[in-house]
Enzyme design. Structure first.
Site, PDB file in Angstrom:
ATOM      1  N   CYS A  45      91.390   6.275  61.762  1.00 34.17           N
ATOM      2  CA  CYS A  45      90.598   7.514  61.635  1.00 34.17           C
ATOM      3  C   CYS A  45      89.145   7.184  61.309  1.00 34.17           C
ATOM      4  O   CYS A  45      88.831   6.727  60.200  1.00 34.17           O
ATOM      5  CB  CYS A  45      91.216   8.394  60.545  1.00 34.17           C
ATOM      6  SG  CYS A  45      90.184   9.779  60.026  1.00 34.17           S
ATOM      7  N   CYS A  48      87.523   9.076  58.344  1.00 31.95           N
ATOM      8  CA  CYS A  48      88.098   8.646  57.073  1.00 31.95           C
ATOM      9  C   CYS A  48      87.295   7.504  56.451  1.00 31.95           C
ATOM     10  O   CYS A  48      87.162   7.408  55.227  1.00 31.95           O
ATOM     11  CB  CYS A  48      89.544   8.179  57.266  1.00 31.95           C
ATOM     12  SG  CYS A  48      90.690   9.468  57.806  1.00 31.95           S
TER      13      CYS A  48
END
Length: 308
Positions: A45, A48
């Site tokens: 991700c 993230c």
């Protein structure tokens, strides 16, 4: 600082990697003591990778008022599924959830700017009945109480400890300077204020302490009130004697009488000695709290003279 500002979690306990096995202990049970900010993330991700460090910074700044749990959803799929079944929308990441007293109370998904992340963490802390400043406000209040009660050395130690946590606290700089004034160390008081960061140099608390130092230095050379009162009574137009009387009255602790003498001097000759009466009035006003009756009445009387 733990004795002064209250208990804070060790740095290593603030941010943890949490698994299904430790979720109950590190999130649910831990949130009964302080809010837990849970970051659901995955190695693939992209957002993230940006959000994680920003969350860690916000939680670290809270100095133990909240902790953070990092859950890798790839490695804890069964936990993520169980939480999703309980109503947490974990279909997309990053998802950040604030747990307070064992239950989720707030959340967001996707990346946010640092200011909004910090606000999210602070909101969770307040929801848990905590203080987003790590107890600094309470410590300041305690230090002021110590100073008012004459425990000057303890107050100075507390103000210094607060500055160790927040080096931009104008209130702590001003308080530490006032503690040194009370100890009779005017040079050290001035050094404290001169060490304050430039961005808070004009803060009201620091200006007030500067004014108190100026008045304390004047007090060292103040004449006897009785003799100066007699001189003014004998020669009301002796403006220097009236100014000296005002300084002596303030040095004796009678700020109201000092202001009255300076107002009378201003009424008689507002331009005397390059406006010394007005300048001295402002120094006294700055040294007191803005809502002090001496300040409120003095400013009102001075304004009526100026605009008469």
């Amino acid at each position: 600082m733990t004795e002064i500002l209250g208990s804070t979690a060790p740095a290593g306990d603030l941010i943890k990697d949490v698994t299904e096995a430790t979720f109950m202990q590190d999130v649910v049970e831990a949130s009964m003591q302080a809010p837990v900010i849970v970051d659901f993330w995955a190695p693939w991700c992209g957002p993230c990778k940006t959000l994680g460090p920003m969350l860690e910074a916000a939680v670290t700044k809270a100095k133990g008022a909240a902790t953070m749990a990092k859950i890798n959803v790839d490695e804890n799929q069964r936990l993520a599924q169980a939480l999703a079944q309980q109503g947490l929308p974990l279909q997309s990441i990053p998802t950040v959830v604030a747990f307070v007293e064992g239950r989720p109370v707030d959340m967001f998904q996707g990346a946010l700017p640092a200011s909004e992340i910090e606000a999210f963490v602070n909101k969770a802390i307040e929801a848990g009945g905590g203080s987003a400043d790590g107890g600094l406000a309470e410590a300041l209040e305690a230090a002021e109480q110590m100073l008012a009660e004459g425990a000057v050395a303890d107050a100075a130690q507390t103000f210094a400890a607060i500055l160790g946590e927040d080096d931009k606290s104008a209130a702590a700089y001003g308080g530490l300077a006032r503690a040194h004034i009370a100890l009779g160390d005017l040079d050290q008081a001035e050094a404290v204020l001169n060490g304050a960061p430039a961005e808070i140099a004009d803060a009201a608390e620091i200006e007030a302490a500067h004014a108190q130092i100026a008045l304390a230095r004047q007090a060292e050379n103040a004449g006897p009130v009785g003799e100066l009162s007699a001189a003014v009574e004998a020669s009301p137009d002796d403006l220097q004697a009236r100014f000296d009387l005002a300084q002596a009255l303030h040095a004796a602790g009678d700020a109201e009488a000092a202001v009255d003498q300076l107002l009378e001097l201003f009424r008689r000759d507002r331009e005397w000695n390059d406006g010394a009466a007005k300048a001295q009035l402002f120094t006294i006003f700055d040294a007191l709290k803005p809502n002090d009756p001496v300040v409120l009445n003095g400013r009102r009387k001075l304004s009526s003279m100026i605009f008469a």
